[in-house]
Design a protein around this motif. Structure first.
Motif, PDB file in Angstrom:
ATOM      1  N   ASP A  22       0.953  -0.935   0.178  1.00 22.81           N
ATOM      2  CA  ASP A  22      -0.284  -0.334   0.049  1.00 22.81           C
ATOM      3  C   ASP A  22       1.017   0.870  -0.110  1.00 22.81           C
ATOM      4  O   ASP A  22       2.028   0.785  -0.445  1.00 22.81           O
ATOM      5  CB  ASP A  22      -0.637  -0.179   0.950  1.00 22.81           C
ATOM      6  N   VAL A  23       0.316   2.438  -0.544  1.00 24.29           N
ATOM      7  CA  VAL A  23       0.757   3.912   0.411  1.00 24.29           C
ATOM      8  C   VAL A  23       2.454   3.817   1.610  1.00 24.29           C
ATOM      9  O   VAL A  23       2.629   4.296   1.332  1.00 24.29           O
ATOM     10  CB  VAL A  23       0.197   4.459   0.464  1.00 24.29           C
ATOM     11  N   LEU A  24       1.286   2.923   2.296  1.00 22.69           N
ATOM     12  CA  LEU A  24       2.687   2.792   3.290  1.00 22.69           C
ATOM     13  C   LEU A  24       4.292   2.410   2.953  1.00 22.69           C
ATOM     14  O   LEU A  24       4.715   3.098   3.083  1.00 22.69           O
ATOM     15  CB  LEU A  24       1.808   2.872   4.784  1.00 22.69           C
ATOM     16  N   ALA A  25       3.627   0.796   2.839  1.00 22.66           N
ATOM     17  CA  ALA A  25       4.845   0.401   2.392  1.00 22.66           C
ATOM     18  C   ALA A  25       5.333   0.633   1.242  1.00 22.66           C
ATOM     19  O   ALA A  25       6.941   1.021   1.673  1.00 22.66           O
ATOM     20  CB  ALA A  25       4.152  -0.563   1.975  1.00 22.66           C
ATOM     21  N   ARG A  26       4.983   1.608   0.590  1.00 19.51           N
ATOM     22  CA  ARG A  26       5.959   2.896  -0.722  1.00 19.51           C
ATOM     23  C   ARG A  26       6.663   3.597   0.189  1.00 19.51           C
ATOM     24  O   ARG A  26       7.768   4.031  -0.217  1.00 19.51           O
ATOM     25  CB  ARG A  26       4.816   2.896  -2.247  1.00 19.51           C
ATOM     26  N   ALA A  27       5.837   4.197   0.839  1.00 22.28           N
ATOM     27  CA  ALA A  27       6.059   5.339   1.501  1.00 22.28           C
ATOM     28  C   ALA A  27       7.661   4.515   2.561  1.00 22.28           C
ATOM     29  O   ALA A  27       9.124   5.326   2.664  1.00 22.28           O
ATOM     30  CB  ALA A  27       5.804   6.384   2.722  1.00 22.28           C
ATOM     31  N   LEU A  28       7.218   3.720   3.048  1.00 28.83           N
ATOM     32  CA  LEU A  28       8.809   3.022   4.210  1.00 28.83           C
ATOM     33  C   LEU A  28       9.663   2.366   3.626  1.00 28.83           C
ATOM     34  O   LEU A  28      10.692   2.350   3.652  1.00 28.83           O
ATOM     35  CB  LEU A  28       7.875   2.080   5.466  1.00 28.83           C
ATOM     36  N   GLN A  29       9.397   2.342   1.770  1.00 30.26           N
ATOM     37  CA  GLN A  29      10.382   1.226   1.467  1.00 30.26           C
ATOM     38  C   GLN A  29      11.206   2.816   0.762  1.00 30.26           C
ATOM     39  O   GLN A  29      12.595   3.104   1.233  1.00 30.26           O
ATOM     40  CB  GLN A  29       9.593   1.044  -0.435  1.00 30.26           C
TER      41      GLN A  29
END
Lengths: 493, 252
Positions: free
Chosen positions: A382-389
């Motif tokens: 999700d967006v969070l995962a792409r931000a954390l990535q």
């Protein structure tokens, strides 16, 4: 399997006469079998109106595979996309560039309306998918968008606020990069490759130089390779700063947006202080690098990088502990791993969905060959995962950049190559901040360039964005879009 | 809240206090300084490496409208006839002014921009609509950076707006691909008069590295007059902001 394919390494030159040419039926069986065993497409390239080659990546064996397909007459061939949707963009591109029809392709539409196409068509003729129903409405956006963004047309089919389907029409940025590569002196195309996608300047010019140097049969000093990779990691960190700023902006968390934006400036200014350009243009040239990192500047650069990293950590801690930010990021624009694998997503967006593809790890080149990198992935998609990535990759980039500064060896900066091996082919993959960049160069019997192909990670990932917004609110589209931040010009070439 | 306050306190003020006087690092390639005296006839090395055909000889001249400031000519010239200064106020109102030959930084600075008669109209508020027409996104990123907390051009009333209806100026980047030609024209037509046309970067000014491509359609410039040229590859934020301030005759 191996005898049906020519097997070679990233950044390696091979003879074109070694490419096995298969009949359409055998080709299909061979490619499908290879894909079932876990390889994935990198390029499809038509070398005539009745023949084309495929390049596949075998991540487990750390090698690339190539085979050719010869058609009988101009009958086309049975599409691979139904079995492996990862081929769908490549087959569309093949069809658009050469007229070879992938029979039974489920979604055969123009990719970029190129001016080298067999059939010339107008942008306004795009065959949009449409959804019908009493409560269904369409929202069209673009090609000119609200901010300073590249052009592309998005058409949403919605029920109220909910998006059923998003269709993305690109091609507005098409400038004929691949055709220009073949015009004039091939040794002089650094600036053109730097202009394929400005935000991935280093990734594209490294791939161009990698392909050219492989064909010229030269190796570079470790110093030159180190400087290239230093620039690559700074580019990656800077782009992640910019994207985190944009993500924070899209959820109206302006302090983080401003501060990330602020600290992106000294990062790209570091490239400017090395090579005179904030995006690293002019730094990487065939045979090495045009500018040096002076020994006397190393301590200051190290300190500066550590300071920027310290500030980055403060902002990041604040961003990811803010409830209002997390509530917008979490479970928004999710692409599950199975879907990501199926459609062939690569790079940052792929890793955020759990796909561990990373050229630096699986097909190491340049400095990455000498230094092992641990892949960083998320699972959420999700967006969070792409931000954390982005957070984790920026951290890793700081680590790698500092390591390079610590260990920068002495060596020659540049020895320009002069000739290319005749009748050869080289594929150079690099890992840009967005994902894998592929450049393929082929020479003829006279040693002159005959084919040049470019693939930006955006090419395969745009469809991921279209799937990510399904069943999301249309108002979350900007956030989803920013979390991918794909390139229009990299796709359109 | 506490996190924000902590960051504000720790990072302090972040804007560049005086963008008019700010200078760039010595490595930055700004105004080219070709020296015809050192140029050796028949050498032609610079012509071979220039990716955009920006260099002409007798006298040695560099066309900043085509130049991508890559510095390849500096490396190729063994006679020391080409160097770049780090002077970054490159905007001009005349296309021919971009062709520099034996001009000093001071001279260029004085003569490059002639503010239009209606400049006073935009003194406190000048809004732009930006159109990327085949741009590679580096000019676009630099234009975005103009509004960030460092460069902060909003302090002068300069701002990029979403609607062409709200815009005084049209800022064009990219070589203008055939596929974008219609959208660019539509954007121009949607703007109210007076429409100031500002072209940014080598691609927009001359087609740049894409000039020979068949996929371009630059007929926009046959129909519409350009008011301000801002060269670069990409344009530096300070180059853009100072160009606009010069154009508006704002010396603040």
């Amino acid at each position: 399997m191996s005898k049906d394919f020519l097997r070679f390494k990233n950044h390696q030159s091979v003879r074109t006469s070694d490419i096995p040419w298969l009949s359409a039926g055998l080709f299909r069986d061979t490619v499908l079998k290879a894909c079932q065993e876990g390889t994935r497409p990198i390029l499809l390239d038509a070398t005539g109106s009745d023949r084309f080659t495929v390049v596949l990546a075998d991540d487990r064996e750390h090698s690339l595979l190539c085979a050719g397909c010869v058609l009988e007459g101009k009958s086309g061939y049975q599409s691979l996309s139904a079995e492996f949707p990862a081929f769908h963009m490549f087959e569309r591109e093949l069809w658009e560039n050469s007229g070879i029809v992938p029979i039974g392709h489920p979604w055969l539409k123009p990719v970029r309306y190129p001016h080298n196409a067999i059939e010339s068509r107008e942008m306004t003729d795009y065959p949009f998918f449409s959804v019908h129903g009493e409560e269904v409405h369409e929202v069209g956006v673009g090609p000119v968008h609200a901010g300073i963004i590249e052009p592309g047309h998005f058409r949403f089919m919605c029920n109220g606020e909910r998006v059923f389907h998003l269709e993305i029409q690109l091609g507005y940025q098409h400038r004929g990069v691949e055709q220009l590569m073949l015009k004039g002196n091939f040794f002089n195309k650094s600036v053109l490759s730097e202009s394929i996608t400005g935000d991935s300047t280093i990734a594209h010019v490294s791939a161009y130089c990698g392909a050219l140097e492989a064909l010229a049969g030269i190796t570079l000093s470790t110093r030159a390779l180190s400087i290239r990779v230093f620039a690559q990691e700074i580019e990656r960190a800077a782009c992640h700063f910019g994207d985190l700023a944009a993500l924070a902006n899209d959820v109206a968390y302006l302090p983080a947006s401003s501060f990330y934006g602020n600290f992106r400036t000294p990062l790209i200014n570091m490239l400017q202080s090395i090579c005179g350009n904030r995006f690293g243009k002019g730094l990487i040239r065939p045979g090495g690098v045009a500018c040096d990192i002076s020994q006397s500047s190393l301590p200051e650069r190290r300190e500066q990088l550590k300071d920027i990293r310290a500030s980055f950590r403060i902002i990041t801690e604040d961003l990811f502990s803010s409830a209002s930010v997390l509530s917008r990021f979490e479970k928004t624009g999710t692409v599950p791993m199975e879907t990501a694998a199926e459609i062939g997503m690569t790079g940052l967006a792929g890793r955020a969905s759990g796909l561990a593809h990373d050229i630096r790890v699986h097909h190491p080149y340049s400095w990455y060959k000498l230094n092992r990198i641990e892949p960083v992935t998320q699972t959420g998609g999700d967006v969070l995962a792409r931000a954390l990535q982005r957070r984790d990759e920026a951290e890793q980039s700081f680590e790698l950049a500092l390591k390079i500064l610590d260990e920068l060896p002495a060596g020659e900066l540049r020895r320009p190559p002069e000739t290319l091996q005749a009748s050869s082919m080289a594929v150079a993959l690099t890992e840009g901040w967005r994902g894998e960049v592929a450049h393929m160069a082929v020479t003829g019997a006279d040693g002159k360039l005959t084919r040049y192909r470019v693939k930006d990670p955006s090419f395969t990932n745009w469809f991921g964005l279209a799937l990510a917004v399904r069943n999301n609110e249309i108002s979350d589209f900007p956030l989803c879009n920013k979390s991918f931040n794909l390139s229009y010009c990299g796709n359109d070439l | 809240m506490i996190g924000c306050a902590r960051m504000r306190f720790k990072f302090g003020p972040l804007f560049i206090p005086d963008v008019r006087k700010a200078t760039l690092s010595a490595a930055f390639r700004g105004l080219p300084l070709p020296d015809n005296g050192n140029c050796v006839s028949g050498c032609n090395e610079c012509l071979h490496v220039c990716p955009t055909g920006a260099i002409s000889l007798s006298p040695l001249t560099i066309d900043m409208g085509k130049c991508v400031f890559c510095g390849d000519c500096v490396a190729a010239c063994t006679h020391g006839a080409i160097r770049f200064s780090n002077f970054h106020h490159l905007a001009t109102t005349e296309r021919d002014r971009l062709k520099v030959s034996g001009i000093s930084v001071e001279e260029y600075k004085k003569t490059a921009v002639t503010p239009p008669e209606n400049a006073g109209m935009f003194r406190n508020s000048f809004k732009f609509r930006q159109v990327s027409a085949g741009g590679c996104s580096s000019c676009e990123m630099e234009l975005n950076a103009c509004s960030n907390v460092n460069f902060d051009m909003g302090r002068f009333g300069l701002e990029f707006v979403a609607s062409p209806r709200h815009a005084d100026g049209l800022v064009i980047t990219g070589p203008i691909s055939e596929n974008m030609a219609l959208a660019l024209e539509d954007t121009y037509q949607a703007m109210p008069d007076p429409r100031i046309v500002i072209v940014v970067g080598a691609c927009a000014i001359s087609g740049g590295v894409f000039a020979e491509s068949k996929a371009l359609n630059r007929s926009f410039f046959d129909r519409h007059k350009v008011d301000l040229y801002i060269p670069g590859c990409p344009v530096h934020p300070l180059n853009f902001i100072n160009g606009i301030l010069d154009f508006l005759n704002l010396r603040k």
